[in-house]
Design an enzyme around this catalytic site. Sequence first.
Site, PDB file in Angstrom:
ATOM      1  N   TYR A 110       7.176  -3.193  -3.102  1.00  0.00           N
ATOM      2  CA  TYR A 110       7.836  -4.522  -3.254  1.00  0.00           C
ATOM      3  C   TYR A 110       7.596  -4.984  -4.771  1.00  0.00           C
ATOM      4  O   TYR A 110       7.341  -6.050  -5.136  1.00  0.00           O
ATOM      5  CB  TYR A 110       7.473  -5.464  -2.191  1.00  0.00           C
ATOM      6  CG  TYR A 110       8.221  -5.225  -0.912  1.00  0.00           C
ATOM      7  CD1 TYR A 110       9.545  -5.193  -0.929  1.00  0.00           C
ATOM      8  CD2 TYR A 110       7.325  -4.681   0.025  1.00  0.00           C
ATOM      9  CE1 TYR A 110      10.114  -4.608   0.369  1.00  0.00           C
ATOM     10  CE2 TYR A 110       7.819  -4.133   1.241  1.00  0.00           C
ATOM     11  CZ  TYR A 110       9.306  -4.234   1.534  1.00  0.00           C
ATOM     12  OH  TYR A 110       9.655  -3.525   2.653  1.00  0.00           O
TER      13      TYR A 110
ATOM     14  N   CYS B  60      15.993  -8.025   2.716  1.00  0.00           N
ATOM     15  CA  CYS B  60      14.944  -7.077   2.432  1.00  0.00           C
ATOM     16  C   CYS B  60      15.098  -6.756   0.558  1.00  0.00           C
ATOM     17  O   CYS B  60      16.425  -6.606   0.279  1.00  0.00           O
ATOM     18  CB  CYS B  60      15.237  -5.724   3.216  1.00  0.00           C
ATOM     19  SG  CYS B  60      13.927  -4.785   2.836  1.00  0.00           S
TER      20      CYS B  60
ATOM     21  N   HIS C 126       7.295   9.691   8.514  1.00  0.00           N
ATOM     22  CA  HIS C 126       6.924  10.875   7.827  1.00  0.00           C
ATOM     23  C   HIS C 126       7.509  12.220   8.427  1.00  0.00           C
ATOM     24  O   HIS C 126       7.193  13.282   7.930  1.00  0.00           O
ATOM     25  CB  HIS C 126       5.313  11.023   7.924  1.00  0.00           C
ATOM     26  CG  HIS C 126       4.743   9.899   7.082  1.00  0.00           C
ATOM     27  ND1 HIS C 126       4.501   8.851   7.527  1.00  0.00           N
ATOM     28  CD2 HIS C 126       4.158  10.105   5.913  1.00  0.00           C
ATOM     29  CE1 HIS C 126       4.064   8.124   6.441  1.00  0.00           C
ATOM     30  NE2 HIS C 126       3.737   8.944   5.316  1.00  0.00           N
TER      31      HIS C 126
ATOM     32  N   ARG D 231      13.400  -4.936  10.013  1.00  0.00           N
ATOM     33  CA  ARG D 231      12.483  -4.388   9.417  1.00  0.00           C
ATOM     34  C   ARG D 231      11.176  -4.272   9.698  1.00  0.00           C
ATOM     35  O   ARG D 231      10.484  -5.301   9.397  1.00  0.00           O
ATOM     36  CB  ARG D 231      12.754  -4.701   7.856  1.00  0.00           C
ATOM     37  CG  ARG D 231      12.405  -3.857   6.596  1.00  0.00           C
ATOM     38  CD  ARG D 231      11.309  -2.632   6.906  1.00  0.00           C
ATOM     39  NE  ARG D 231      11.095  -1.998   5.798  1.00  0.00           N
ATOM     40  CZ  ARG D 231      10.305  -0.736   5.882  1.00  0.00           C
ATOM     41  NH1 ARG D 231       9.852  -0.556   7.225  1.00  0.00           N
ATOM     42  NH2 ARG D 231      10.195   0.003   5.011  1.00  0.00           N
TER      43      ARG D 231
ATOM     44  N   HIS E  71       0.915   9.348  -3.633  1.00  0.00           N
ATOM     45  CA  HIS E  71       1.263   8.810  -1.968  1.00  0.00           C
ATOM     46  C   HIS E  71       2.298   7.502  -2.173  1.00  0.00           C
ATOM     47  O   HIS E  71       1.739   6.477  -2.639  1.00  0.00           O
ATOM     48  CB  HIS E  71       0.326   8.806  -1.072  1.00  0.00           C
ATOM     49  CG  HIS E  71       0.497   8.471   0.368  1.00  0.00           C
ATOM     50  ND1 HIS E  71       0.181   7.356   1.015  1.00  0.00           N
ATOM     51  CD2 HIS E  71       1.489   9.104   1.068  1.00  0.00           C
ATOM     52  CE1 HIS E  71       0.639   7.264   2.156  1.00  0.00           C
ATOM     53  NE2 HIS E  71       1.513   8.047   2.317  1.00  0.00           N
TER      54      HIS E  71
HETATM   55  N1  MTE Z   1       6.114  -9.191   8.985  1.00  0.00           N
HETATM   56  C1  MTE Z   1       5.194  -8.318   9.582  1.00  0.00           C
HETATM   57  N2  MTE Z   1       4.331  -9.001  10.301  1.00  0.00           N
HETATM   58  N3  MTE Z   1       5.241  -7.089   9.607  1.00  0.00           N
HETATM   59  C2  MTE Z   1       6.467  -6.520   8.821  1.00  0.00           C
HETATM   60  O1  MTE Z   1       6.656  -5.203   9.088  1.00  0.00           O
HETATM   61  N4  MTE Z   1       8.354  -6.886   7.572  1.00  0.00           N
HETATM   62  C3  MTE Z   1       8.940  -7.522   6.001  1.00  0.00           C
HETATM   63  C4  MTE Z   1       9.118  -9.113   6.996  1.00  0.00           C
HETATM   64  N5  MTE Z   1       7.915  -9.727   7.458  1.00  0.00           N
HETATM   65  C5  MTE Z   1       7.296  -7.195   8.295  1.00  0.00           C
HETATM   66  C6  MTE Z   1       7.046  -8.609   8.279  1.00  0.00           C
HETATM   67  C7  MTE Z   1      10.160  -7.150   5.601  1.00  0.00           C
HETATM   68  S1  MTE Z   1       9.919  -5.939   4.456  1.00  0.00           S
HETATM   69  C8  MTE Z   1      11.053  -7.637   5.885  1.00  0.00           C
HETATM   70  S2  MTE Z   1      12.578  -7.273   4.963  1.00  0.00           S
HETATM   71  C9  MTE Z   1      11.460  -8.964   6.930  1.00  0.00           C
HETATM   72  O2  MTE Z   1      10.238  -9.192   7.571  1.00  0.00           O
HETATM   73  C10 MTE Z   1      12.441  -8.257   7.825  1.00  0.00           C
HETATM   74  O3  MTE Z   1      12.556  -9.443   8.734  1.00  0.00           O
HETATM   75  P1  MTE Z   1      13.558  -9.244  10.274  1.00  0.00           P
HETATM   76  O4  MTE Z   1      12.981  -7.844  10.671  1.00  0.00           O
HETATM   77  O5  MTE Z   1      13.400 -10.323  11.013  1.00  0.00           O
HETATM   78  O6  MTE Z   1      15.052  -9.310   9.574  1.00  0.00           O
HETATM   79 MO    MO Z   2      11.830  -5.416   3.549  1.00  0.00          MO
END
Ligand code: MTE
Ligand code: MO
Length: 468
Positions: A320, A185, A65, A139, A40
């Site tokens: 990541y 990202c 999904h 994101r 998964h």
């Molecule tokens: N923080 C929380 N609490 N939840 C999330 O889903 N996504 C992360 C990060 N921080 C995320 C998070 C990811 S993968 C990215 S790339 C960035 O926040 C995106 O920040 P933005 O949406 O402000 O551009």
């Molecule tokens: Mo991200």
Amino acid sequence: RKDMKTYTLEEVGKHDSKEKGIWITFGQGVYDITEFVDKHPGGPSKIMMAAGGSIDPFWMIFANHNTSEIHSLLESMRIGNISEEDAKSNKSDLYDPYANEPVRHKALKINGNKPFCAEPSPSLLVESFLTPVPFFYVRNHLPVPKIELKDYTLELAIEGTTKKTLDFKTLKKYEKKTITAAVMCGGNRRSEMSKVKQLKGINWNVGAVGNATWTGVRLCDVLKDLGVNEDAFNHVQFEGHDLDPSGMSYGASIPISKAMDPRADVILAFEMNGETLSQDHGFPVRVIVPGVVGARNVKWLSKINISKQESQSQWQQGDYKGFSPSTTWDNVDFSKSPAIQEMPVVSAICDPQDTDTVEIKNGKIEVKGYAWSGGGRKIIRVDVTNDKGKTWHTADLTEDLQANEGRHWSWSLWNVELPVDKKSRVVEIWAKAVDSSYNVQPESFNNIYNIRGLLCNAYHKIKVQLKQ
Ligand code: MTE
Ligand code: MO
């Protein structure tokens, strides 16, 4: 499907482990996912939460999904149906976790709705050095939490034991600090890497990046006040107020050396471009770790935990991370690769875009883009070619002139005029950036391909038509 075997929910419920087999239900269907669990992409622990039960409520949250590919993959594992009597009582809860989502600007191109993922068009991205908040990519991994300022608290803990709880007013008493930093990202430009071979992840173009000013308080001040002994710990973990169906929050961590270093400029931010943080970007407080992959910049910050260990979250341990091009979903071992922190040097051509028709002015075409490197490394040069590398043209840079040595958190915008031959109908343009450590982007995606489509920093190559 009518001819298949019928099972009661009780029978399904007994299949909740590797030993007894792992079954789930989706709608009326019963599925044996025993063999699939370890493969998964979201990690075995996430899918195991549904073991012996219905996957429907999970997919209401992880609505990405809902694709025909995933549905047919699931169908291939079908072993039968829920008994008619049970099906009637199995109606899933209609509560919508996405009811609180904010209104978004129409200019954002949506890559996923639930959770929300969107990016601006490349040409819009290079229009301004600071990215306007409504055009800043979003994101989210989970539904956006709704937080009232008066209820906001930030928990400070050491190895899981809470030492202090700050409300918003108390947090704001620390000295105010503003930095300008790009956030990118780890999957930015994934759509180009996906052309090498199939991979899994949101299909980002070049817009999963933005540059903004961030105002807040310095993490090192808050930690110093807590009396943290830097030498006794290794990591600073962050948690968000956004929760998955089991009540687990989004989480990530950074090395404690980064967190405690006043020159690393790690900020607990409550303003973006001088305005109160928006709901999508982490209201009321998010972490900004400049020079480090977006995933560690935790939004809707609820808790900081000082620890010997990294964050144990799926996003730190099972995602990541980078791998060899030969690593597959069958042989991947996430424990063997370190979590991505500082990002490699990257650039992208934003205007024109691939397949555009461009006008020739005085025998030249104008090309614009951005470049950035992690770890505070400055962009020292951007080279652009339109003859596959026989001749390189050095671009003019727009950069953050206030940045100090080793603290170039902002992106650099660049533009260049390329001499073109009027007779050639199609022009291929390549761009690559060089950072202050003389790191250069790799030439092609073939040799940096990885199954998660991360660290996509090969030369950006596009083809445009010349207007005749
Ligand atoms: N923080 C929380 N609490 N939840 C999330 O889903 N996504 C992360 C990060 N921080 C995320 C998070 C990811 S993968 C990215 S790339 C960035 O926040 C995106 O920040 P933005 O949406 O402000 O551009
Ligand atoms: Mo991200």
